[in-house]
Motif scaffolding. Structure first.
Motif, mmCIF file in Angstrom:
data_model
loop_
_atom_site.group_PDB
_atom_site.id
_atom_site.type_symbol
_atom_site.label_atom_id
_atom_site.label_comp_id
_atom_site.label_asym_id
_atom_site.label_seq_id
_atom_site.Cartn_x
_atom_site.Cartn_y
_atom_site.Cartn_z
ATOM 1 N N LEU A 1 0.060 4.077 -21.885
ATOM 2 C CA LEU A 1 -0.616 4.375 -20.621
ATOM 3 C C LEU A 1 -0.076 3.500 -19.495
ATOM 4 C CD1 LEU A 1 -4.378 4.750 -21.633
ATOM 5 C CD2 LEU A 1 -2.846 6.545 -20.835
ATOM 6 N N LEU A 2 0.074 2.213 -19.754
ATOM 7 C CA LEU A 2 0.564 1.297 -18.730
ATOM 8 C C LEU A 2 1.973 1.670 -18.278
ATOM 9 C CD1 LEU A 2 -0.747 -2.092 -20.186
ATOM 10 C CD2 LEU A 2 -1.528 -0.969 -18.089
ATOM 11 N N ALA A 3 2.747 2.235 -19.169
ATOM 12 C CA ALA A 3 4.137 2.581 -18.850
ATOM 13 C C ALA A 3 4.250 3.798 -17.943
ATOM 14 C CB ALA A 3 4.926 2.825 -20.140
ATOM 15 N N THR A 4 3.128 4.492 -17.703
ATOM 16 C CA THR A 4 3.180 5.663 -16.816
ATOM 17 C C THR A 4 3.082 5.289 -15.343
ATOM 18 O OG1 THR A 4 0.774 6.031 -16.869
ATOM 19 C CG2 THR A 4 2.092 7.099 -18.594
ATOM 20 N N MET A 5 2.774 4.008 -15.037
ATOM 21 C CA MET A 5 2.652 3.580 -13.649
ATOM 22 C C MET A 5 3.381 2.272 -13.422
ATOM 23 S SD MET A 5 -1.237 4.391 -12.395
ATOM 24 C CE MET A 5 -0.732 4.134 -10.695
ATOM 25 N N THR A 6 3.827 2.095 -12.189
ATOM 26 C CA THR A 6 4.469 0.840 -11.828
ATOM 27 C C THR A 6 3.460 -0.060 -11.112
ATOM 28 O OG1 THR A 6 5.170 1.589 -9.632
ATOM 29 C CG2 THR A 6 6.649 2.066 -11.496
ATOM 30 N N VAL A 7 3.778 -1.335 -11.034
ATOM 31 C CA VAL A 7 2.923 -2.263 -10.284
ATOM 32 C C VAL A 7 2.881 -1.853 -8.809
ATOM 33 C CG1 VAL A 7 2.708 -4.645 -9.478
ATOM 34 C CG2 VAL A 7 3.295 -4.179 -11.872
ATOM 35 N N GLN A 8 4.026 -1.376 -8.289
ATOM 36 C CA GLN A 8 4.071 -0.954 -6.893
ATOM 37 C C GLN A 8 3.115 0.218 -6.644
ATOM 38 O OE1 GLN A 8 6.646 -1.677 -8.736
ATOM 39 N NE2 GLN A 8 8.011 -3.067 -7.601
ATOM 40 N N GLN A 9 3.063 1.163 -7.587
ATOM 41 C CA GLN A 9 2.135 2.293 -7.445
ATOM 42 C C GLN A 9 0.689 1.809 -7.466
ATOM 43 O OE1 GLN A 9 3.910 4.545 -10.784
ATOM 44 N NE2 GLN A 9 3.855 6.329 -9.432
ATOM 45 N N MET A 10 0.399 0.880 -8.356
ATOM 46 C CA MET A 10 -0.971 0.386 -8.477
ATOM 47 C C MET A 10 -1.381 -0.380 -7.212
ATOM 48 S SD MET A 10 -3.338 0.778 -10.775
ATOM 49 C CE MET A 10 -2.644 0.926 -12.426
ATOM 50 N N LEU A 11 -0.438 -1.137 -6.654
ATOM 51 C CA LEU A 11 -0.749 -1.903 -5.452
ATOM 52 C C LEU A 11 -0.874 -1.013 -4.215
ATOM 53 C CD1 LEU A 11 1.435 -5.122 -5.872
ATOM 54 C CD2 LEU A 11 -1.050 -4.904 -6.079
ATOM 55 N N ALA A 12 -0.440 0.251 -4.341
ATOM 56 C CA ALA A 12 -0.615 1.182 -3.227
ATOM 57 C C ALA A 12 -2.079 1.588 -3.082
ATOM 58 C CB ALA A 12 0.245 2.430 -3.433
ATOM 59 N N LYS A 13 -2.861 1.372 -4.134
ATOM 60 C CA LYS A 13 -4.297 1.647 -4.073
ATOM 61 C C LYS A 13 -4.913 0.693 -3.066
ATOM 62 C CE LYS A 13 -8.352 1.745 -7.155
ATOM 63 N NZ LYS A 13 -8.875 3.046 -6.771
ATOM 64 N N GLU A 14 -5.681 1.248 -2.137
ATOM 65 C CA GLU A 14 -6.129 0.487 -0.969
ATOM 66 C C GLU A 14 -6.793 -0.843 -1.328
ATOM 67 O OE1 GLU A 14 -9.028 1.004 2.940
ATOM 68 O OE2 GLU A 14 -8.740 2.646 1.529
ATOM 69 N N GLY A 15 -7.728 -0.820 -2.256
ATOM 70 C CA GLY A 15 -8.438 -2.045 -2.598
ATOM 71 C C GLY A 15 -7.512 -3.115 -3.135
ATOM 72 N N PHE A 16 -6.603 -2.721 -4.020
ATOM 73 C CA PHE A 16 -5.647 -3.672 -4.575
ATOM 74 C C PHE A 16 -4.710 -4.185 -3.483
ATOM 75 C CE2 PHE A 16 -5.979 -1.502 -8.953
ATOM 76 C CZ PHE A 16 -7.000 -2.356 -9.337
ATOM 77 N N ASN A 17 -4.279 -3.283 -2.625
ATOM 78 C CA ASN A 17 -3.354 -3.658 -1.563
ATOM 79 C C ASN A 17 -3.962 -4.719 -0.655
ATOM 80 O OD1 ASN A 17 -2.213 -3.209 1.351
ATOM 81 N ND2 ASN A 17 -0.675 -2.325 -0.012
#
Length: 404
Positions: A147-163
């Motif tokens: 599951l983790l391999a389907t997303m990058t850290v950059q994609q996750m950080l694009a989420k507003e709250g994380f960003n």
């Protein structure tokens, strides 16, 4: 099964994705999927029972879920007993407190009881209640790695709250990255055709689409609904802000709050919280407030209780007016030549400094007669008998009793 009149589908909806309304394809036009699918669609809505009380803001996606049920589709309510122990990081500026499994279980039971007036719990095939611990608690490290391999850290950080938290150097914990992936995996596990959520859930719902594609399944549609503004007319409805109407509140409490709904929110509340045709909303804001209050209370307590609450609220206002009668100064209507416009009476009584100010106060919604807000700046009274012994009010502190 489904009808080709899709007003029920689009009412109060902020966004549908994918959305190509001119397409005949069931892959990018939700109306076409509803029309052409030879089985009930599976409509997913996930809730994390992180508290005990639901309010009208929470009811919006469940009302849409009921609309799908009424069209013959299957509501799949996901109780996030596993994900609630992480907590959705959406919109949060710090990590959520993690709950115990027992806390989540108890909260879930109270949630379901509060949803009974909204959802169809009785018709066979219309409702599935699933707990995501059913599939998430059994994931081994290999599957989690997949599951983790389907997303990058950059994609996750694009989420507003994380960003935002990353930019402010506020800690982001690795287990929080799992939340969108787990919510997305819920869609894989239950074969969701459509997922409902607030406008703040677009990222998580899109992750579900991506994971369904990854696991070789047809990707779901996302249907987003607005976040309800609270009774203060300014911020989103929230118990912590005390601008909420709780689903567990008694009929009188609900009615008393809703009959004070700000004029600016009336159409929005009618659209999102009732099935009333918007063309049937009274033009008079006070009448619209009372209709709204009755319609919403009736959904949770029955129409008879709603009408009783309305009568009780009116009686309480009258009692309060009687109790304060001695403190209210009187204005003798014999000094006014009738027919007379209300703005003139406001000026003559001294409640405002000029007739022009009287008109502006009426247009601004600050004038009440016997507790009913007046919105017509040209309201005219033919004789003084129509006003005898009534309380005229401007704002919250200026009152006068009109007498013959």
């Amino acid at each position: 099964m489904a009808t080709d009149n899709f007003s029920w589908l689009h009412r109060g909806v902020s966004d549908v994705f994918p959305n190509q309304p001119d397409s005949d394809s069931i892959d990018d036009n939700l109306e076409q999927l509803c029309l052409k699918c030879d089985r009930p669609l599976r409509i997913k809505l996930g809730i994390d029972p992180t508290g005990t009380d639901l309010h009208l803001g929470h009811s919006i996606p469940f009302r849409k879920l009921r609309a799908f049920q009424d069209q013959g589709h299957t509501a799949v309510v996901i109780i996030g007993d596993f994900t609630a122990q992480i907590g959705d990081p959406t919109g949060k500026d710090k990590v959520r407190k993690q709950l115990t499994a027992q806390q989540v279980k108890e909260n879930a039971e109270t949630y379901l009881n509060q949803l009974r007036p909204i959802l169809d719990f009785d018709t066979p095939g219309r409702l599935e209640i699933r707990y995501n611990s059913e599939w998430l608690s059994g994931l081994d490290l290999g599957k989690i790695q997949e599951l983790l391999a389907t997303m990058t850290v950059q994609q996750m950080l694009a989420k507003e709250g994380f960003n935002n938290r990353y930019a402010q150097e506020t800690p982001i914990y690795l287990h929080e990255f799992l939340y969108p992936l787990m919510q997305g995996y819920d869609s894989v596990a239950v074969d969701a055709d459509v997922e409902l959520g607030g406008t703040d859930q677009k990222f998580n719902i899109a992750v579900g689409r991506d994971l369904q594609k990854y696991f070789g399944k047809k990707p779901q549609f996302g249907l987003l609904l607005p976040i309800l503004i609270g009774t203060d007319g300014e911020q989103k409805m929230s118990k912590s802000l005390n601008n909420y109407v709780g689903l567990k509140e008694d009929a009188l409490s609900m009615y008393s709050k809703l009959e004070k709904t700000p004029d600016s929110l009336l159409e929005n509340y009618f659209e999102l919280l009732t099935d009333i045709n918007l063309t049937d909303i009274p033009e008079n804001p006070r009448e619209a407030q009372k209709m709204l209050a009755v319609e919403v209370v009736a959904q949770y307590h029955g129409r008879e209780s709603a009408l009783t609450a309305q009568k009780t609220a009116m009686d309480l206002v009258k009692q309060q007016n009687m109790a304060n009668a001695e403190a209210v100064p009187e204005f003798f209507l014999g000094s006014v030549e009738f027919p007379a416009k209300l703005f003139y009476i406001l000026n003559a009584s001294g409640l405002v400094n000029s007739s022009g100010e009287g008109r502006r106060q009426i247009q601004g919604g600050s004038v009440r007669l016997e507790g009913d807000r007046i919105s017509d700046p040209n309201l005219t009274f033919e004789n003084s008998q129509d006003l005898d012994n009534k309380i005229l009010q401007v704002g919250k502190k200026k009152f006068i009793r009109l007498v013959n």
